[in-house]
Write a protein that holds these residues in place. Structure first.
Motif, PDB file in Angstrom:
ATOM      1  N   UNK A 211     -20.897  10.206  -7.113  1.00  0.00           N
ATOM      2  CA  UNK A 211     -19.834  10.079  -6.365  1.00  0.00           C
ATOM      3  C   UNK A 211     -19.671  10.651  -4.839  1.00  0.00           C
ATOM      4  N   UNK A 212     -20.518  11.786  -4.868  1.00  0.00           N
ATOM      5  CA  UNK A 212     -20.946  12.247  -3.440  1.00  0.00           C
ATOM      6  C   UNK A 212     -21.615  11.345  -2.388  1.00  0.00           C
ATOM      7  N   UNK A 213     -22.648  10.435  -3.263  1.00  0.00           N
ATOM      8  CA  UNK A 213     -23.382   9.685  -2.466  1.00  0.00           C
ATOM      9  C   UNK A 213     -22.634   8.402  -1.817  1.00  0.00           C
ATOM     10  N   UNK A 214     -21.444   8.082  -2.944  1.00  0.00           N
ATOM     11  CA  UNK A 214     -20.622   6.965  -2.504  1.00  0.00           C
ATOM     12  C   UNK A 214     -19.681   7.497  -1.341  1.00  0.00           C
ATOM     13  N   UNK A 215     -19.153   8.734  -1.464  1.00  0.00           N
ATOM     14  CA  UNK A 215     -18.507   9.230  -0.340  1.00  0.00           C
ATOM     15  C   UNK A 215     -19.070   8.919   1.148  1.00  0.00           C
ATOM     16  N   UNK A 216     -20.399   9.427   1.156  1.00  0.00           N
ATOM     17  CA  UNK A 216     -20.958   9.411   2.216  1.00  0.00           C
ATOM     18  C   UNK A 216     -21.330   8.010   2.487  1.00  0.00           C
ATOM     19  N   UNK A 217     -21.466   7.160   1.844  1.00  0.00           N
ATOM     20  CA  UNK A 217     -21.871   5.537   2.062  1.00  0.00           C
ATOM     21  C   UNK A 217     -20.501   5.169   2.528  1.00  0.00           C
ATOM     22  N   UNK A 226     -12.629   9.065   1.499  1.00  0.00           N
ATOM     23  CA  UNK A 226     -12.006   9.085   0.408  1.00  0.00           C
ATOM     24  C   UNK A 226     -11.317  10.341   0.225  1.00  0.00           C
ATOM     25  N   UNK A 227     -10.581  10.664  -0.852  1.00  0.00           N
ATOM     26  CA  UNK A 227      -9.726  12.060  -1.206  1.00  0.00           C
ATOM     27  C   UNK A 227     -10.717  13.113  -1.501  1.00  0.00           C
ATOM     28  N   UNK A 228     -11.555  12.475  -2.433  1.00  0.00           N
ATOM     29  CA  UNK A 228     -12.577  13.535  -3.107  1.00  0.00           C
ATOM     30  C   UNK A 228     -13.592  12.615  -3.904  1.00  0.00           C
ATOM     31  N   UNK A 229     -14.937  13.625  -4.069  1.00  0.00           N
ATOM     32  CA  UNK A 229     -15.897  12.958  -4.965  1.00  0.00           C
ATOM     33  C   UNK A 229     -16.512  14.100  -5.686  1.00  0.00           C
ATOM     34  N   UNK A 233     -17.683  10.437  -9.837  1.00  0.00           N
ATOM     35  CA  UNK A 233     -16.332   9.582  -9.445  1.00  0.00           C
ATOM     36  C   UNK A 233     -16.143   9.905  -8.025  1.00  0.00           C
ATOM     37  N   UNK A 234     -15.204   9.005  -7.403  1.00  0.00           N
ATOM     38  CA  UNK A 234     -14.615   9.181  -6.027  1.00  0.00           C
ATOM     39  C   UNK A 234     -13.129   8.724  -6.349  1.00  0.00           C
ATOM     40  N   UNK A 235     -12.248   9.639  -5.724  1.00  0.00           N
ATOM     41  CA  UNK A 235     -10.581   9.633  -6.103  1.00  0.00           C
ATOM     42  C   UNK A 235     -10.217   9.145  -4.563  1.00  0.00           C
ATOM     43  N   UNK A 236      -9.333   7.914  -4.541  1.00  0.00           N
ATOM     44  CA  UNK A 236      -8.641   7.452  -3.674  1.00  0.00           C
ATOM     45  C   UNK A 236      -7.173   7.614  -3.870  1.00  0.00           C
ATOM     46  N   UNK A 237      -6.549   7.733  -2.860  1.00  0.00           N
ATOM     47  CA  UNK A 237      -5.036   8.088  -2.781  1.00  0.00           C
ATOM     48  C   UNK A 237      -4.485   6.725  -1.922  1.00  0.00           C
ATOM     49  N   UNK A 238      -3.441   6.034  -2.571  1.00  0.00           N
ATOM     50  CA  UNK A 238      -2.946   4.954  -1.852  1.00  0.00           C
ATOM     51  C   UNK A 238      -1.386   5.440  -1.522  1.00  0.00           C
ATOM     52  N   UNK A 239      -1.153   5.204  -0.222  1.00  0.00           N
ATOM     53  CA  UNK A 239       0.330   5.643   0.387  1.00  0.00           C
ATOM     54  C   UNK A 239       0.925   4.191   0.614  1.00  0.00           C
ATOM     55  N   UNK A 240       2.341   4.338   1.279  1.00  0.00           N
ATOM     56  CA  UNK A 240       2.771   3.444   1.946  1.00  0.00           C
ATOM     57  C   UNK A 240       2.202   3.063   3.291  1.00  0.00           C
ATOM     58  N   UNK A 241       1.467   4.111   3.739  1.00  0.00           N
ATOM     59  CA  UNK A 241       0.876   3.806   5.008  1.00  0.00           C
ATOM     60  C   UNK A 241      -0.372   3.129   4.888  1.00  0.00           C
ATOM     61  N   UNK A 242      -0.739   2.718   3.817  1.00  0.00           N
ATOM     62  CA  UNK A 242      -1.972   1.686   3.442  1.00  0.00           C
ATOM     63  C   UNK A 242      -1.479   0.250   3.780  1.00  0.00           C
ATOM     64  N   UNK A 243      -2.176  -0.655   3.813  1.00  0.00           N
ATOM     65  CA  UNK A 243      -1.957  -2.314   4.137  1.00  0.00           C
ATOM     66  C   UNK A 243      -2.740  -3.101   3.104  1.00  0.00           C
ATOM     67  N   UNK A 244      -2.628  -4.293   3.132  1.00  0.00           N
ATOM     68  CA  UNK A 244      -3.476  -5.178   2.605  1.00  0.00           C
ATOM     69  C   UNK A 244      -4.756  -5.024   3.205  1.00  0.00           C
ATOM     70  N   UNK A 245      -4.900  -5.056   4.406  1.00  0.00           N
ATOM     71  CA  UNK A 245      -6.246  -4.766   5.223  1.00  0.00           C
ATOM     72  C   UNK A 245      -6.999  -3.739   4.871  1.00  0.00           C
TER      73      UNK A 245
END
Length: 365
Positions: A211-217, A226-229, A233-245
């Motif tokens: 996951x650390x390699x993915x975080x750096x990539x 990303x939130x953490x690796x 794994x990697x962990x991604x947090x989605x909030x209302x500040x995100x968008x389709x883009x």
């Protein structure tokens, strides 16, 4: 002065992460330690997984024991029916809710929710007054009040938007081979009773990379943080500040990742996680803090009593704390995380080569 009794969390072998604790594990611990003063639960976990907190509360309350909840990653969950129960909805007595993490207040601002009954709000206030500054930051208080108002008025809509975006991401990731995404089908016990779908946990183990390699990539090639690796794994947090883009940019980056490493899985060593057992507590954390210490090489610390904390942060679950015996399994786990480039920290020596331990003459009494 408390003597902590740790309850093993349930371990998820598929994703290599710790979940919460089960009501039955709490029941066994209380039977073994009838003089327990309080039960502390982390709910939901950093990964968004919630246990059966309501049952833990009912069990503890039946014995007159209050339940304290670390709700660092749960300020938003009370505002949508598709989210897990919040600590106070589940009947907890105290809940530290980090509004600054996912509620929009300024960094360093948090709310301590108190339920009158087994806990005295007056005593809580007295202790806070003794331990914290009298020079209150009104910037932080104002930001808390603004965030509280915003959540009360718009929290449901914010969560609905974040859930829609998270669903978009999950559908997109499901189309990519070699990846696994934690979801509804992974809830199979009272330690995985519910989950927050806006926390998207992606296992890259099938690609044979960390996951650390993915975080750096993602950071270096796509300007995505990303939130953490961790090892798998990697962990991604989605909030209302995100968008389709932002969601589509992430999915595009992950498709390029899969294309680059899809033939790598058979050649690369799998990071199989084996969490070490919880170390034996030889001294209370307070006694260990005040004891005379000596500094020795970390590799020579097996069998010694730690005078320091050590953890991989995030998520920050201690490998050992002051007063615990350091084991060979502890050091092997630490070495594996360091070699994978993960953020092992806690020691005064930032090089992680030496550690403070209790002097031998004071270790056994």
């Amino acid at each position: 002065g408390a003597h902590p009794i740790f309850i093993h969390p349930e371990f998820d072998e598929t994703f290599g992460i710790a979940h919460g604790i089960t009501p039955s594990a709490v029941e066994r611990a209380l039977a073994l330690h009838p003089d327990t003063k309080a039960v502390l639960v982390i709910n939901p976990t950093y990964f968004g997984v919630a246990g059966d907190l309501e049952s833990i509360v009912k069990l503890s309350h039946s014995k007159g024991i209050p339940v304290l909840v670390d709700e660092a990653h749960g300020v938003h969950i009370a505002f949508h029916e598709d989210m897990p129960l919040s600590a106070m909805q589940a009947g907890a007595d105290l809940a530290a809710t980090s509004v600054h993490k996912l509620g929009g207040s300024l960094t360093g601002s948090s709310v301590l929710n108190v339920r009158r009954g087994l806990v005295s709000p007056d005593k809580v206030q007295a202790v806070l007054s003794m331990l914290t500054t009298t020079s209150t930051s009104y910037l932080l208080l104002a930001s808390l009040d603004c965030a509280r108002r915003h959540l009360a008025i718009n929290g449901e809509a914010m969560n609905r938007r974040a859930l829609e975006l998270a669903t978009r991401m999950r559908f997109g990731l499901a189309k990519l081979p070699y990846l696994a995404v934690f979801g509804e089908s992974d809830l199979h016990s009272s330690a995985t009773f519910a989950f927050d779908p806006t926390k998207v946990l992606v296992s890259v183990k099938g690609l044979g990379i960390s996951g650390h390699l993915v975080e750096e990539f993602l950071r270096e090639e796509h300007r995505i943080e990303v939130e953490l690796s961790d090892l798998n794994n990697i962990l991604v947090i989605i909030t209302s500040g995100d968008s389709e883009e932002t969601i589509d940019a992430f999915l595009h980056a992950m498709s390029l990742l899969v294309a680059r490493y899809q033939n790598n899985g058979a050649e690369t060593t799998d990071h199989s996680i084996v969490l070490p057992d919880i170390p034996a507590l030889a001294l209370s954390p307070r006694d260990a803090f005040y004891e005379e210490t000596e500094t020795i090489p970390l590799v020579d610390a097996v069998g010694r009593i730690s005078a320091e904390f050590m953890m991989v942060y995030p998520p920050g679950i201690p490998i050992f704390i002051p007063g615990e015996m350091i084991t060979a399994d502890n050091l092997a786990y630490i070495k594996e995380n360091i070699e994978a480039g993960l953020p092992v920290q806690g020691l005064e020596d930032h090089s992680l080569e030496t550690i403070k331990v209790i002097q031998q003459s004071n270790a056994i009494r």
